[in-house]
Structure formats: C-alpha cells, structure tokens
Enzyme design. Sequence first.
Site: not given
Length: 409
Positions: A87, A158
């Site tokens: 991400d 994350e």
Amino acid sequence: MTNDVTATATSQLGFTADETREQALATLLEQVMNTRSVSDEEGPLADAVEAFLSAQSHLTVRRHGDTVVASTNFGREHRVVLAGHIDTVPIIDNFPPRWLKPGDPLIREDVAAAHPGERVMWGRGATDMKASDAVFLYLAATLTNPQYDLTYVFYDHEEVAAEKNGLRKVVESHPDWITGDFAIIGEPTDCGIEGGCNGTMRFDVITHGVAAHSARAWMGENAIHKAAEILNRLNAYEPQTITVDGLDYREGLNATLIAGGKGTNVIPDECRVHVNYRFAPDKTLPQAKALMMGADAGIELGGGEGVATGGVFEGFGIEMKDESPSARPGMDSPMARSLAQLVKARTGRDPLAKLGWTDVARFAILGIPAVNLGAGSPLLAHKHDEQLAESELTLMADILEDWLSTSAN
C-alpha cells in the site's frame, strides 16, 4: 522498454525471458507503480502479485485478505523472510507514475547529483516501497537455488493504523506462515541497513469546559483556552537522542492535530490535541506510556478517556488512538552481521538507526531478528515528488542475490 507508464490498471505482472535483469526489474517496477494501491485499495495489486507468484513452480503461495505469502521448501537449515508492504499513502498529484529522462526538470537536484545520466521513476510509491517490492518479486521468480529457504510477504495496510496491518493479521491468523531465522523489511534505506525502529503511540490529550454563549462567556468555561497548557508542555519537551546497541535514535513528541468548538459564537466545552510520541528502543511500550501519562493510569486502546496520573500530561484526560512497540537493532545476529559486512563492502555504509516505525518491531515480538534494507531514499517517502533512480533497483538486487546465494555467510 517504454519511457512512460500508462495510467491503466495493471492486470498482471511479469517480464520476458529476453529481458536483461536490469530491464526485468524496471518492467516489474513499472507494473507495480502503475497499479494504484492507496491503503484500502490494495486488492488489484494483491491479485496481480498472487498470480505472478503462483506461476512460479518452486513457491507455495497463500493469501489472507490482501496479504500474499510465498515460500520455498528446499529443506535448508535456515529461513529468511523478505517482507514489503504494497500500500501507499494517498496520492498528491503524483499518479500516474512515469519515467523521467535525464535532464527532466521534475528530477530532484539531489537525485540528479547522486545519479547523473540516469532515468528516474517518479510517482506515488516509488521509494515507499514499490521499488523494493519489485526487487522482491524478481528474486521470488529467479532465486531457485538459494542457500536459505525464503518466505516472501507482500502485505496490505502498513501506512494506516496498526489494527489494519496485513502482516499483523497473518501473524495472528496463520503464525506458521511467518517463521524464520532472520527478516529483511524493504523500507527505503538507500540500500543501506537501518536497524531496529522507534516505537510510536498516538493519543488525544483532552480538556473539558462548560458551553455558553460567547456574548456571556463568564457563564461558561473555555476548553480551548485550557489547551494552552498542553501546548506549553509540548513546547517545553526537549527531544533526546538515545544510543541503543551502538545506533543513535532520536525521539520526538509533537501535536499533529487539534480540534475543539461547536460554533463561532459558542464557548467550547471540549478540546482535543492529538499527540504523537516517537520513542527509542530502550523503552518498552508500557515504559513509554508511563512517561506520557503515568504508570498506573490504566489507559488502554479502546478503553475511552482516562486521566493521566503522572508523566508529561499529568492531570489531563487521555484517549489512546494507536500504539506500536519499538524494536532493538538486532545487529548481534550472525545473519545481520554478515549482511552488514556485504552492504558495507558494496555501499561504504555502516548500519544506522531507523527513526520511523516499521514492521521490524513485529518480527522482534516473534523473536525473529530483522533489519530494514530497501531501495530509495527514506527522506523522499510520502513526498509529492517521490522518485527513484533506476540503478537503485539493481544495487538492491545485487546485494540480496549475493547474500542469499553465496555460502560465505
């Protein structure tokens, strides 16, 4: 190879047999960069990663949510985990990505000076951390006879609250998927080693007042005015640099948000100052909380507002929002030492402290020594002009290929 990356969604990942290693790495970077994967939008990239890894006959591939785990099973004595989040933080006019030719005005002066004559990948995620993801994908496809068994983890969420972290969810749901003797997190480090990480906690410091009409302010009690003392305590805080196992970690305590009031003519009855504390790995999470709000405050995530019984914010209301422990450097591990020696030989760099929080802390909890090592500058992470010189890909791949393939460790 093309000079521009299109804005269409990537349906698959891969490179052709006639591409050189440098071309294959660049191709994979183009593909992962071209798939938008802001936190909560990782599904399409996770699908592509899963399909690519499943095509490699030497890998066992598993998936939990949008986290993909691929492992070799060669019967080696030791196992190394290579982990990268897929991400990114939100886009700031930096998507779609594209290659910048030498001399392009979008290339930062510091990048151009360090990498003269190179083309540069520009766009969201270039350094944090799709370049490292591309290297891990390449290694997953090409390292078919490593000296260690390998586990590749490509995980989601994350960049947001720890409760959403895909690696955390896999560890909790499938702990047997994440085992090993050493781990490498591909956070950007300019291909050096950054050991351990600071811990982090986020919490609201709260003041309460009494609402009233602002024309009759004496009938109320202004919660925003009371917050001045919170800001005074923050201003009085002096950040420390703390040496842990030979590496220097700088702490920080900062207000990052403030909210209060319900109308322009209403005396506010509540004010919240959102505070972020970054603490060195000489402290456990409970020790860090004690410094902020007292050892016996009993304030926990999800527990609502409590009162600080000591520490920096003694006497104020506190509501925890997020917390993650620190991690010691772990540079006493034999595998960490051998990797550090190779990195020193290739880059001239000694290990440094990781000042931000990374998932090395999660591996530390599992008892797996871990370091940060990835392509790109950590100083460019999350910036609007995030970018990466192409040679960073080959340097990272060189280091990891040699370390994972040789018998000198």
